[in-house]
Motif scaffolding. Structure first.
Motif, mmCIF file in Angstrom:
data_model
loop_
_atom_site.group_PDB
_atom_site.id
_atom_site.type_symbol
_atom_site.label_atom_id
_atom_site.label_comp_id
_atom_site.label_asym_id
_atom_site.label_seq_id
_atom_site.Cartn_x
_atom_site.Cartn_y
_atom_site.Cartn_z
ATOM 1 N N GLU A 238 0.864 -1.196 0.000
ATOM 2 C CA GLU A 238 0.000 0.000 0.000
ATOM 3 C C GLU A 238 0.893 1.236 0.000
ATOM 4 O O GLU A 238 2.009 1.212 0.501
ATOM 5 C CB GLU A 238 -0.888 0.050 1.252
ATOM 6 C CG GLU A 238 -1.869 -1.095 1.394
ATOM 7 C CD GLU A 238 -3.155 -0.872 0.617
ATOM 8 O OE1 GLU A 238 -3.305 0.209 0.015
ATOM 9 O OE2 GLU A 238 -3.987 -1.795 0.573
ATOM 10 N N SER A 254 -3.803 0.279 5.387
ATOM 11 C CA SER A 254 -4.938 -0.279 4.646
ATOM 12 C C SER A 254 -6.229 0.257 5.230
ATOM 13 O O SER A 254 -6.333 0.528 6.426
ATOM 14 C CB SER A 254 -4.914 -1.809 4.702
ATOM 15 O OG SER A 254 -5.401 -2.257 5.933
ATOM 16 N N SER A 257 -10.748 3.865 2.270
ATOM 17 C CA SER A 257 -10.300 4.996 1.452
ATOM 18 C C SER A 257 -8.788 4.898 1.291
ATOM 19 O O SER A 257 -8.236 3.803 1.304
ATOM 20 C CB SER A 257 -10.683 6.309 2.147
ATOM 21 O OG SER A 257 -9.994 6.398 3.382
ATOM 22 N N ASP A 258 -8.101 6.046 1.196
ATOM 23 C CA ASP A 258 -6.638 5.997 1.126
ATOM 24 C C ASP A 258 -6.004 5.782 2.504
ATOM 25 O O ASP A 258 -4.793 5.786 2.638
ATOM 26 C CB ASP A 258 -6.097 7.268 0.449
ATOM 27 C CG ASP A 258 -6.393 8.530 1.260
ATOM 28 O OD1 ASP A 258 -6.859 8.417 2.412
ATOM 29 O OD2 ASP A 258 -6.152 9.632 0.730
ATOM 30 N N ARG A 291 -14.375 3.985 -1.961
ATOM 31 C CA ARG A 291 -13.246 3.061 -2.067
ATOM 32 C C ARG A 291 -12.048 3.782 -2.682
ATOM 33 O O ARG A 291 -12.145 4.340 -3.776
ATOM 34 C CB ARG A 291 -13.643 1.852 -2.927
ATOM 35 C CG ARG A 291 -12.539 0.807 -3.048
ATOM 36 C CD ARG A 291 -13.021 -0.387 -3.863
ATOM 37 N NE ARG A 291 -14.151 -1.078 -3.221
ATOM 38 C CZ ARG A 291 -14.029 -1.953 -2.223
ATOM 39 N NH1 ARG A 291 -12.842 -2.260 -1.758
ATOM 40 N NH2 ARG A 291 -15.103 -2.524 -1.703
ATOM 41 N N GLY A 292 -10.943 3.791 -1.950
ATOM 42 C CA GLY A 292 -9.723 4.425 -2.458
ATOM 43 C C GLY A 292 -9.782 5.946 -2.537
ATOM 44 O O GLY A 292 -8.895 6.575 -3.093
#
Ligand code: CTP
Ligand code: MG
Length: 382
Positions: A238, A254, A257-258, A291-292
């Protein structure tokens, strides 16, 4: 019964000659914002007001754009009365109108409530304060006392049945000036009711009024402090995002999101200052659209909520808790990044770090934690 439609007219077409300064007083800075922004927001945010129209002077459109962004406006006239007339003529399809001087910046919702409650009964309502000082006639020498019983200082906003005030303005003799709309409506034969005004509504007229208004603004603000805390687990493969920047490290955090643990802690602290729940409520991890996601968006959202409540972000302090990486070399970049996201100065952001002496999950290097404190100022009436 159909809800009455209510508009607000903000008069900002004057030249502010008595106040002096490089820009007309309605565009001068007060309490950290252009003076007109305070009353514009108060009127625009009031649930009973459907529409706000600003009256500016010829050539002041650019200053208005700079102060408020693109807002509905018309151009006023040479006198306040003509400016009001232009504004009234530009409105249509409304039942009630509040006419307000931009030069009276601090307008509490309670004043609007009082006016509108009486406007159900009377065609005109004004806020006014009883005169407390001894009043005298004077030339250079002091003359006779004027009995102050029954004397009031009249303020704005003044609230009217739209048809009544429009007709009063249309029928008013063009060669006669009038600084007060209620007087026109009264002379047209309508009763005008008085409700209690507010010392916060004092008009900014002379240069010294700015300092007095600034002091009133400061005195009406309350400090709020809240904390935020967040943890994320380290994971191989990551990227490590801290405070909105990417930090070179052997592993990242982890999360949905980020996983920017620093921004998440600050976001929760800011949400805490307005009692608006926590980050999970606003951006549920169950929602795939986050997500992310870049966590800067979460923090921007929290800051926007604070500002919507007329909050000023004064300071943010954050402690990063980990054994590695070392935060020191990145401290300035993280501060600058947080300051940029929050639209505040770098010296309003503090970033600290600590290890936990190899104890606990952070000590074992399993994850990283961050805790944040946010300090904001907000009008007491919010
Ligand atoms: N106003 C207006 N149109 C005018 C004159 C005044 O819309 N032709 C507005 C002002 O912008 C202000 C309010 O009416 O919000 C009250 O007027 P005042 O305090 O007298 O402001 P100015 O006329 O701008 O100031 P001065 O008289 O000192 O030049
Ligand atoms: Mg004037």
């Amino acid at each position: 019964m159909r809800q009455p439609k209510t508009a607000a007219l903000i008069l900002a077409a004057g030249r502010g000659l008595r106040a002096g300064g490089s820009v007309p007083k309605q565009f001068a800075m007060l309490g950290g914002r252009p003076l007109i922004a305070h009353s514009f927001d108060a009127l625009a945010a009031h649930p009973a007001i459907d529409d706000v129209l600003v009256v500016v002077g010829q050539g002041q459109e650019e200053a208005l754009m700079e102060a408020l962004g693109p807002v509905r406006h018309v151009v006023g006239g040479a006198t306040r009365r003509e400016s009001v007339r232009n504004g009234l003529e530009a409105l249509a399809g409304i039942d009630r109108v509040l006419i307000h001087d931009a030069a009276r910046p601090f307008l509490a919702a309670a004043v609007i409530d009082r006016l509108l409650a009486q406007l159900d009964v009377y065609p005109g309502v004004v806020p006014a304060l009883a005169v407390a000082d001894t009043i005298v006639r004077a030339d250079e020498q002091m003359g006779d006392t004027v009995p102050r019983d029954g004397l009031y200082r009249v303020q704005t906003p003044q609230a009217f049945a739209y048809d009544a005030v429009l007709a009063a303005h249309r029928n008013w003799p063009q060669d006669q000036d009038a600084t007060d709309d209620a007087q026109l409506v009264r002379k047209a034969g309508h009763p005008v009711m008085i409700v209690t005004g507010d010392s916060m509504l004092e008009k900014v007229t002379h240069p010294s009024d700015f300092a007095a208004a600034e002091a009133r603004f400061a005195a009406a603000m309350r400090v709020r402090t809240a904390t935020g805390y967040d943890v994320h687990r380290f994971a191989a493969g990551e990227e490590l995002w801290l405070g909105g920047i990417s930090i070179p490290h052997s592993q990242g955090l982890s999360g949905h999101s980020d996983a920017d643990v620093v921004l998440h802690a600050i976001t929760d602290a800011l949400l805490g200052t307005i009692g608006a729940g926590d980050i999970g409520m606003h951006f549920p991890p169950s929602d795939s659209k986050w997500r992310g996601a870049a966590s800067a968006r979460f923090l921007e959202h929290a800051a926007a909520l604070v500002r919507a409540r007329r909050g000023i972000i004064d300071f943010v302090d954050v402690t990063v808790i980990c054994e590695a990486p070392k935060i020191g070399p990145h401290r300035d970049a993280i501060r600058a990044s947080i300051a940029t996201i929050l639209e505040i100065a770098t010296d309003q952001v503090s970033v600290k770090a600590t290890t936990t002496e190899r104890l606990g999950f952070t000590g074992r290097g399993e994850g990283m934690a961050a805790q944040a404190t946010a300090t904001v100022r907000m009008p007491a009436s919010n």
